[in-house]
Design an enzyme around this catalytic site. Structure first.
Site, PDB file in Angstrom:
ATOM      1  N   HIS A   7     -34.909  91.304 -70.409  1.00 14.75           N
ATOM      2  CA  HIS A   7     -35.743  91.818 -71.494  1.00 14.75           C
ATOM      3  C   HIS A   7     -36.116  93.269 -71.226  1.00 14.75           C
ATOM      4  O   HIS A   7     -36.012  93.761 -70.111  1.00 14.75           O
ATOM      5  CB  HIS A   7     -37.005  90.975 -71.719  1.00 14.75           C
ATOM      6  CG  HIS A   7     -37.928  90.890 -70.533  1.00 14.75           C
ATOM      7  ND1 HIS A   7     -37.837  89.905 -69.599  1.00 14.75           N
ATOM      8  CD2 HIS A   7     -38.963  91.670 -70.142  1.00 14.75           C
ATOM      9  CE1 HIS A   7     -38.780  90.075 -68.674  1.00 14.75           C
ATOM     10  NE2 HIS A   7     -39.475  91.148 -68.979  1.00 14.75           N
ATOM     11  N   HIS A  79     -41.228  98.542 -68.912  1.00 20.23           N
ATOM     12  CA  HIS A  79     -40.261  98.179 -67.865  1.00 20.23           C
ATOM     13  C   HIS A  79     -39.024  97.541 -68.469  1.00 20.23           C
ATOM     14  O   HIS A  79     -39.008  97.159 -69.639  1.00 20.23           O
ATOM     15  CB  HIS A  79     -40.887  97.269 -66.790  1.00 20.23           C
ATOM     16  CG  HIS A  79     -41.305  95.905 -67.257  1.00 20.23           C
ATOM     17  ND1 HIS A  79     -42.577  95.626 -67.695  1.00 20.23           N
ATOM     18  CD2 HIS A  79     -40.627  94.737 -67.347  1.00 20.23           C
ATOM     19  CE1 HIS A  79     -42.656  94.337 -68.017  1.00 20.23           C
ATOM     20  NE2 HIS A  79     -41.480  93.775 -67.826  1.00 20.23           N
ATOM     21  N   GLU A 130     -38.159  95.269 -63.281  1.00 22.19           N
ATOM     22  CA  GLU A 130     -38.496  93.881 -62.940  1.00 22.19           C
ATOM     23  C   GLU A 130     -37.185  93.161 -62.645  1.00 22.19           C
ATOM     24  O   GLU A 130     -36.212  93.333 -63.384  1.00 22.19           O
ATOM     25  CB  GLU A 130     -39.221  93.221 -64.130  1.00 22.19           C
ATOM     26  CG  GLU A 130     -39.575  91.761 -63.899  1.00 22.19           C
ATOM     27  CD  GLU A 130     -40.299  91.113 -65.097  1.00 22.19           C
ATOM     28  OE1 GLU A 130     -40.279  91.693 -66.205  1.00 22.19           O
ATOM     29  OE2 GLU A 130     -40.886  90.030 -64.894  1.00 22.19           O
TER      30      GLU A 130
HETATM   31 CO    CO Z   1     -41.227  91.683 -67.990  1.00 19.44          CO
END
Ligand code: CO
Length: 134
Positions: A7, A79, A130
């Protein structure tokens, strides 16, 4: 090491308004809001054919995105999350290469119930990364 983009996360000052924009203006499918107190955020996922966009709103007084929103009051890209097969071995390889893992260095449980880690943006071209174990 890196697999798919899981994502892309956007910090927003008003989650309900941002979710409505994605649903009603952009015509996307959006999830219910999900509070993640251990991460200091409430999230909505915009579900796309090839990936997801995670809309993040601060939750609680010590949210990690409060300072980001102070600098970016209308919101902004926060992020990018990449999938890895084995988060512990990815972490060990990154640390051996000199990259900084945020927090304790131990994975925490992310929004999908899977282990996640964050890497220092200064080590990756100004982008907070991440990693999520797929
Ligand atoms: Co995230």
């Amino acid at each position: 090491m890196l697999g798919r983009v899981n994502h892309i996360a956007i910090a927003v000052p008003d989650l309900a308004a941002a979710a409505a924009t994605y649903r009603d203006v952009l015509g996307a499918r959006v999830s219910q809001a999900q509070a993640l107190p251990e991460h200091g955020v409430t999230v909505v996922f915009v579900e796309l054919a090839n990936t997801k966009v995670e809309l993040l709103e601060p939750l609680g007084p010590t949210s990690p995105i409060t300072a980001f929103l102070a600098k970016n009051p209308s919101g902004g890209m926060h992020h990018i999350c990449y999938e890895v097969e084995d988060i512990a071995s990815a972490r060990d390889a990154l640390k051996a290469a000199g990259a900084r893992v945020l927090g304790t260095g131990e994975p925490s449980v992310g929004a999908h119930g899977k282990p996640v880690l964050f890497l220092h943006p200064k080590d990756f071209n100004g982008t907070l990364i991440e990693l999520e174990q797929a």
